[in-house]
Design a protein around this motif. Structure first.
Motif, PDB file in Angstrom:
ATOM      1  N   GLN A 153     -12.995  -9.264  -7.132  1.00  0.00           N
ATOM      2  CA  GLN A 153     -13.717  -8.307  -6.343  1.00  0.00           C
ATOM      3  C   GLN A 153     -15.116  -8.459  -6.225  1.00  0.00           C
ATOM      4  OE1 GLN A 153     -12.541  -4.448  -8.018  1.00  0.00           O
ATOM      5  NE2 GLN A 153     -10.544  -5.185  -8.356  1.00  0.00           N
ATOM      6  N   THR A 157     -15.761  -3.819  -2.872  1.00  0.00           N
ATOM      7  CA  THR A 157     -14.408  -3.692  -2.972  1.00  0.00           C
ATOM      8  C   THR A 157     -14.253  -2.944  -4.044  1.00  0.00           C
ATOM      9  OG1 THR A 157     -14.135  -5.820  -2.043  1.00  0.00           O
ATOM     10  CG2 THR A 157     -12.119  -4.918  -3.362  1.00  0.00           C
ATOM     11  N   ASN A 160     -15.233   0.797  -3.459  1.00  0.00           N
ATOM     12  CA  ASN A 160     -14.177   1.494  -2.454  1.00  0.00           C
ATOM     13  C   ASN A 160     -12.874   1.855  -3.291  1.00  0.00           C
ATOM     14  OD1 ASN A 160     -16.140   1.110  -0.277  1.00  0.00           O
ATOM     15  ND2 ASN A 160     -15.025  -0.696   0.380  1.00  0.00           N
ATOM     16  N   LYS A 161     -12.693   0.687  -3.958  1.00  0.00           N
ATOM     17  CA  LYS A 161     -11.182   1.156  -4.757  1.00  0.00           C
ATOM     18  C   LYS A 161     -11.255   2.252  -5.805  1.00  0.00           C
ATOM     19  CE  LYS A 161      -8.440  -2.046  -6.099  1.00  0.00           C
ATOM     20  NZ  LYS A 161      -7.815  -3.147  -6.620  1.00  0.00           N
ATOM     21  N   THR A 162     -12.491   2.127  -6.616  1.00  0.00           N
ATOM     22  CA  THR A 162     -12.860   3.025  -7.446  1.00  0.00           C
ATOM     23  C   THR A 162     -13.143   4.616  -6.892  1.00  0.00           C
ATOM     24  OG1 THR A 162     -13.937   1.530  -8.931  1.00  0.00           O
ATOM     25  CG2 THR A 162     -14.317   3.795  -9.574  1.00  0.00           C
ATOM     26  N   GLU A 164     -11.796   5.790  -4.118  1.00  0.00           N
ATOM     27  CA  GLU A 164     -10.647   6.374  -3.530  1.00  0.00           C
ATOM     28  C   GLU A 164      -9.807   6.902  -4.553  1.00  0.00           C
ATOM     29  OE1 GLU A 164      -6.790   4.510  -0.860  1.00  0.00           O
ATOM     30  OE2 GLU A 164      -8.395   3.116  -1.536  1.00  0.00           O
ATOM     31  N   LEU A 165      -9.759   6.127  -5.588  1.00  0.00           N
ATOM     32  CA  LEU A 165      -9.003   6.613  -6.717  1.00  0.00           C
ATOM     33  C   LEU A 165      -9.462   7.982  -7.235  1.00  0.00           C
ATOM     34  CD1 LEU A 165      -6.479   5.617  -8.570  1.00  0.00           C
ATOM     35  CD2 LEU A 165      -7.944   4.452 -10.106  1.00  0.00           C
ATOM     36  N   THR A 219      -5.725   3.535 -15.835  1.00  0.00           N
ATOM     37  CA  THR A 219      -6.709   2.647 -15.125  1.00  0.00           C
ATOM     38  C   THR A 219      -7.900   3.234 -15.240  1.00  0.00           C
ATOM     39  OG1 THR A 219      -4.673   2.790 -13.457  1.00  0.00           O
ATOM     40  CG2 THR A 219      -6.762   1.716 -12.818  1.00  0.00           C
ATOM     41  N   ARG A 307       0.154   1.870 -11.985  1.00  0.00           N
ATOM     42  CA  ARG A 307      -0.954   1.153 -11.338  1.00  0.00           C
ATOM     43  C   ARG A 307      -1.637   0.238 -12.434  1.00  0.00           C
ATOM     44  NH1 ARG A 307      -3.698   5.316 -10.298  1.00  0.00           N
ATOM     45  NH2 ARG A 307      -2.693   5.761  -8.434  1.00  0.00           N
ATOM     46  N   ASP A 311      -2.080  -4.102 -12.468  1.00  0.00           N
ATOM     47  CA  ASP A 311      -3.348  -4.586 -12.809  1.00  0.00           C
ATOM     48  C   ASP A 311      -3.180  -5.737 -13.971  1.00  0.00           C
ATOM     49  OD1 ASP A 311      -4.325  -3.457 -10.719  1.00  0.00           O
ATOM     50  OD2 ASP A 311      -5.455  -1.828 -11.793  1.00  0.00           O
TER      51      ASP A 311
END
Length: 491
Positions: A153, A157, A160-162, A164-165, A219, A307, A311
């Motif tokens: 990543q 990226t 954005n992923k962190t 959003e979660l 996660t 999740r 990973d």
């Protein structure tokens, strides 16, 4: 993963390390077994019990080499890697057996070598085999494993992923302070060390809140924010994801450029060395999970565990090793996902715990689009702290478990002192775990399963005499786990 997430130089160094390992293995056959787990799953207890049962002739009926009498001797030997701390087996087993307290959890990497002398099952094998195998147990925090996907990543990226979660479910409230601070800063503003520090501290507090017993989320990268060690306060740990970054390139000297640079430093200083020096050299792997704790916290915690498993499994490349691949790019050919603390349930629910864990793993495998070959699932208890019994209540027989609750445990308003035994009804897992995988998670009104009555028990009393420990540590299915992980290497 090695080819896509590491540089050519990294790949070359990994290949050299593997060549050195294999050259040594021609003279001294060795299996490097990685042991990790997700948040209080019991890595230290697993290794301690495994070693203790092998050294002291524990009951291992499903471990074929022991059952058939082909295992002639087991001994601890000096580990081969002088720069890695030794797993302090003696201290941990003393805590378990003599003090009856659970040892401290894994905070860094450690290693222990166990050498087995055995007789091959076939005459041909006895003629060619040295009958000797060393198991290098490599213990490392699960948080480090969850960091490996960061290698694929970039900073945007990751952000954005962190973010959003963090904006969904129960994380939304836990992330409130951090998100408020992160949304108040301008990535295009000049870089400021104190702003970076406040952001990093708020982000770390959010991750710690997610990991707490009350939430039991899984996660949680970057892992070193939860266990900084000697990197505490370093620039590599003084960054945070930021929301609403867009695609515009960060100008030099801005806060966004500082965050991006430090994220890359984290990967270079923390993640890549672990991948090259340790993870890429493993042959087999066991991943321990506390599925019961997630079940007790509800469907959202279960789905977060799924999740995390996605990973985790994406980091492995299960499959058979060819000679060339084992020399140049070692492949982990067996991965065991083990749900621990099966002794907290009556045996009637063990199959259900295993089925639910298998469902988690199958969904994770499907989610990342990989084959499930080489992956197995079990429900185990590395140390069995309870016994089973039956009590009569309202004219019916009720299956219960008995043990010594830890000091401070509360059951039906009664606080225990750590010395008195008691019996509890732990509850039943559902026959079909569908309610844990509903989108959105099922509410009690929609038929969500009742919580499991989880009580923390002290380790069991193990008899000994003046000559030392006589009985091995009791367990559930440790022998089955051993057979899957190393049984074929003792054939």
């Amino acid at each position: 993963m090695a080819t896509s997430l590491t540089s050519f130089r990294d790949d070359a160094l990994i290949a050299l390390d593997n060549l050195a390992d294999r050259a040594s293995g021609l003279v001294h056959p060795t299996v490097r077994l990685g042991v990790t787990g997700l948040s209080r799953a019991g890595k230290t207890v697993f290794i301690s019990s495994l070693v203790h049962n092998l050294l002291h002739g524990g009951r291992l009926p499903l471990f074929e080499a022991a059952r058939s009498g082909r295992l002639s001797s087991v001994r601890l030997e000096p580990q081969p890697d002088d720069a890695i701390p030794r797993f302090q087996y003696e201290d941990h087993i003393q805590a378990l057996v003599r003090e009856r307290v659970w040892p401290d959890s894994t905070r860094a990497i450690s290693e222990l070598r166990l050498t087995l002398q055995f007789q091959s099952a076939s005459g041909w094998g006895r003629f060619f085999s040295a009958g000797k195998l060393s198991i290098d147990l490599v213990d490392y925090p699960g948080e480090w494993l969850l960091d490996l996907p960061l290698l694929g990543q970039d900073y945007r990226t990751f952000s954005n992923k962190t973010v959003e979660l963090a904006r969904g479910g129960i994380r939304h409230e836990l992330a409130k302070d951090w998100m408020a601070l992160a949304e108040s800063v301008d990535p295009a503003a000049p870089a400021d060390e104190m702003t970076a520090r406040r952001l990093a501290e708020a982000f770390a507090a959010y991750l710690k809140a997610c990991k707490s017993d009350e939430r039991s989320l899984s996660t949680l990268p970057p892992g070193r924010f939860l266990m900084p060690g000697d990197l505490d306060g370093s620039p590599a740990l003084t960054f945070t994801p930021l929301p609403n970054l867009g695609e515009t390139r960060f100008e030099k000297g801005t806060l966004g450029a500082m965050m991006e640079r430090r994220f890359e430093a984290y990967k270079s200083v923390v993640v890549k060395p672990f991948f090259r020096e340790h993870f890429a050299r493993l042959d087999r792997q066991i991943v321990l999970i506390d599925a019961l704790q997630a079940l007790n916290r509800g469907p959202e915690a279960v789905q977060d565990l799924e999740r995390a498993l996605s990973d985790v499994l994406a980091c492995f490349r299960p499959g058979s090793n060819s000679l060339l691949s084992s020399l140049l790019g070692r492949r982990i050919d067996k991965v065991l996902v083990a749900a621990t603390k099966a002794d907290h349930l009556h045996h009637e629910s063990h199959d259900r715990l295993e089925a639910l864990t298998r469902r988690l793993v199958d969904r994770a495998v499907e989610r990342i689009g990989m084959a499930g070959a080489g992956i197995d699932v079990m429900a185990i208890a590395s140390v069995r702290a309870t016994r089973e019994a039956t009590v009569r209540q309202d004219g019916e027989s009720l299956p219960v478990i008995t043990g010594t609750p830890m000091a401070g445990e509360k059951i039906n308003g009664e606080i225990f002192d750590g010395n008195r035994k008691t019996a509890i009804f732990p509850g039943d897992l559902p026959v079909k775990p569908d309610s844990f995988f509903k989108e959105p998670p099922a509410s009690p009104e929609e038929g969500a399963p009742p919580p499991i009555n989880i009580v923390r028990f002290r380790p069991p009393s193990v008899e000994e005499n003046t000559g030392g420990i006589q009985l091995s540590v009791p367990h559930i299915r440790l022998d089955r786990a051993l057979q899957f992980l190393i049984g074929d290497r003792l054939a």
